[in-house]
Design an enzyme around this catalytic site. Sequence first.
Site, short mmCIF file in Angstrom:
data_model
loop_
_atom_site.label_atom_id
_atom_site.label_comp_id
_atom_site.label_asym_id
_atom_site.label_seq_id
_atom_site.Cartn_x
_atom_site.Cartn_y
_atom_site.Cartn_z
N GLU A 1 -16.15 3.06 3.67
CA GLU A 1 -15.34 3.23 3.36
C GLU A 1 -14.99 4.57 2.57
OE1 GLU A 1 -12.37 -0.79 3.14
OE2 GLU A 1 -13.57 -1.68 4.88
N ASP B 1 -13.72 5.86 6.42
CA ASP B 1 -13.12 5.05 6.91
C ASP B 1 -12.19 5.10 5.31
OD1 ASP B 1 -10.55 3.61 6.64
OD2 ASP B 1 -11.37 1.84 7.49
N HIS C 1 -7.84 4.22 2.04
CA HIS C 1 -7.68 3.74 1.03
C HIS C 1 -7.07 5.29 0.38
CE1 HIS C 1 -5.43 -0.57 1.15
NE2 HIS C 1 -7.33 -0.28 2.34
N ASN D 1 0.77 -1.19 0.05
CA ASN D 1 0.31 -0.09 0.00
C ASN D 1 1.69 1.33 0.08
OD1 ASN D 1 -2.10 -1.38 0.28
ND2 ASN D 1 -1.95 -2.74 2.82
N HIS E 1 -14.29 -3.39 6.46
CA HIS E 1 -13.28 -3.94 6.62
C HIS E 1 -12.94 -4.02 7.96
CE1 HIS E 1 -8.50 -3.58 8.85
NE2 HIS E 1 -8.61 -3.54 7.25
N SER F 1 -11.21 -1.65 0.40
CA SER F 1 -9.65 -1.79 0.05
C SER F 1 -10.07 -2.82 -0.70
CB SER F 1 -9.41 -2.36 1.92
OG SER F 1 -10.01 -3.20 2.59
N LYS G 1 -1.03 3.55 5.18
CA LYS G 1 -0.88 2.99 3.66
C LYS G 1 0.00 4.74 2.87
CE LYS G 1 -4.18 -0.33 5.00
NZ LYS G 1 -5.25 -0.24 5.64
C1 LIG Z 1 -5.05 -1.46 6.09
C2 LIG Z 1 -7.05 -0.52 7.09
C3 LIG Z 1 -7.00 -0.42 8.07
C4 LIG Z 1 -6.49 -0.65 9.27
O1 LIG Z 1 -5.37 0.05 9.46
P1 LIG Z 1 -4.32 -0.15 9.90
O2 LIG Z 1 -3.47 1.35 9.90
O3 LIG Z 1 -3.36 -1.29 9.18
O4 LIG Z 1 -4.38 -1.42 11.13
C5 LIG Z 1 -8.53 -0.31 8.04
N1 LIG Z 1 -9.78 0.15 7.54
C6 LIG Z 1 -9.70 -0.25 6.14
C7 LIG Z 1 -9.97 0.34 5.06
C8 LIG Z 1 -8.18 -0.53 5.87
O5 LIG Z 1 -7.79 -0.77 4.25
#
Ligand SMILES: *Cc1c(COP(=O)(O)O)cnc(C)c1O
Length: 391
Positions: free
Chosen positions: A179, A208, A211, A49, A135, A183, A242
Amino acid sequence: MEWINKALNAKEQRSLFRELLPIEKIGKGRVRILAPDNPGNILIDFSSNDYLAFSEHPALLDSSKNLLHQFGTGTCASRLMSGDLSFHHHLESKVASLVGQEGALLFGSGYLANVGVITALVGKGDIIFCDRNNHASIYDGCLLSGARLIRFRHNDANDLEKKMRKERARFRHALIIVESIYSMDGDRCPLIDIIELKHRFDSFLMVDEAHALGLYGHNGGGLIEEEGVNSKVDAVVGTFGKALGSYGAFVAAPIITIKFILNRARPFIYSTALPPAVIGASLGALSLLAEHPYYRKELMENIALFKSTLTSQGIKQQLGSSQIVPIIIGESQRALNIASSLQGHGLFVKAVRPPTVQPGTSRLRLSITRHHSSSMLVRAAKVLAETIAHE
Ligand SMILES: *Cc1c(COP(=O)(O)O)cnc(C)c1O
């Protein structure tokens, strides 16, 4: 031990067994697999990522080293004890302004942020409307909260409306969780439609941006910035791990919401504050993002090139518009076989299987990053199309 053995064997038989495979990072998005039977050929990484190639950028390394040398390796306490340092506040204010919110609160990781924020906001007597493809960390937060959990069809505002009409009135507070860029699917949330429902059904909206942060929007503030809806979202979660090439995460929201979360989120209250070197890297990433807007443009051009080559090579699937390119294969074993052949051709691509994705939708998930040159991408697209056709 017998039951453990049995359970593992069952996983293995369904091609769902997971194991760690240490790799060596050799820079510029290339890796080498360290296995006894592996000649150690160099692979191009399509599973990271590190979208903007920030994790190796000298600006992040310098900024990280500076804080490390000034303040040491650890914070050695939670923020509410003696771990609350001025650089945490500095990062919070910078990231809040990036995503167009009044305030922000750091968490140890995105996983912890989702669990912490959701459990802080809702509980028994409340209801959560959760996109089916959210997620795992979001699901864990929902389950732990004790609120009633209703899943709606992925990216389907009509299904959400139907479910809200049926359920909303019987509960105290309602929280919708989506989101912005999914992801494992790489597609976009219909934010405008969701916001309309949030208003109509008097609900809180949490997005969220894991990404999307750093990649979308004029300043890299995410899809919320791109769509101009900052003031209509109640809580934004983003991660530094990421596109920003560092580690840790945050929630951004109006100040009053931040104060509320700070007082209730156990993963924040009962966990050691992020260390100086990590905060330094995150601060470096935010500066770099502001200084080099063309990085995002270059990446978008590379993504378009990769997808158009895949299409011209006979891949018929919808490839979406984001840096995440899912190629749905179906069977887990076939996805594993293709991933393994690709390694033989110098491409490091991971197969994603249930329970991360729905049964029957095992896929190759490729992510395009600024480490990839255009010639690399054209070659990779051709190899990928050929391998899928023959495997
Ligand atoms: C990767 C991810 C997370 C977790 O984040 P980390 O910092 O890796 O713990 C949370 N939500 C989504 C949508 C993700 O892709």
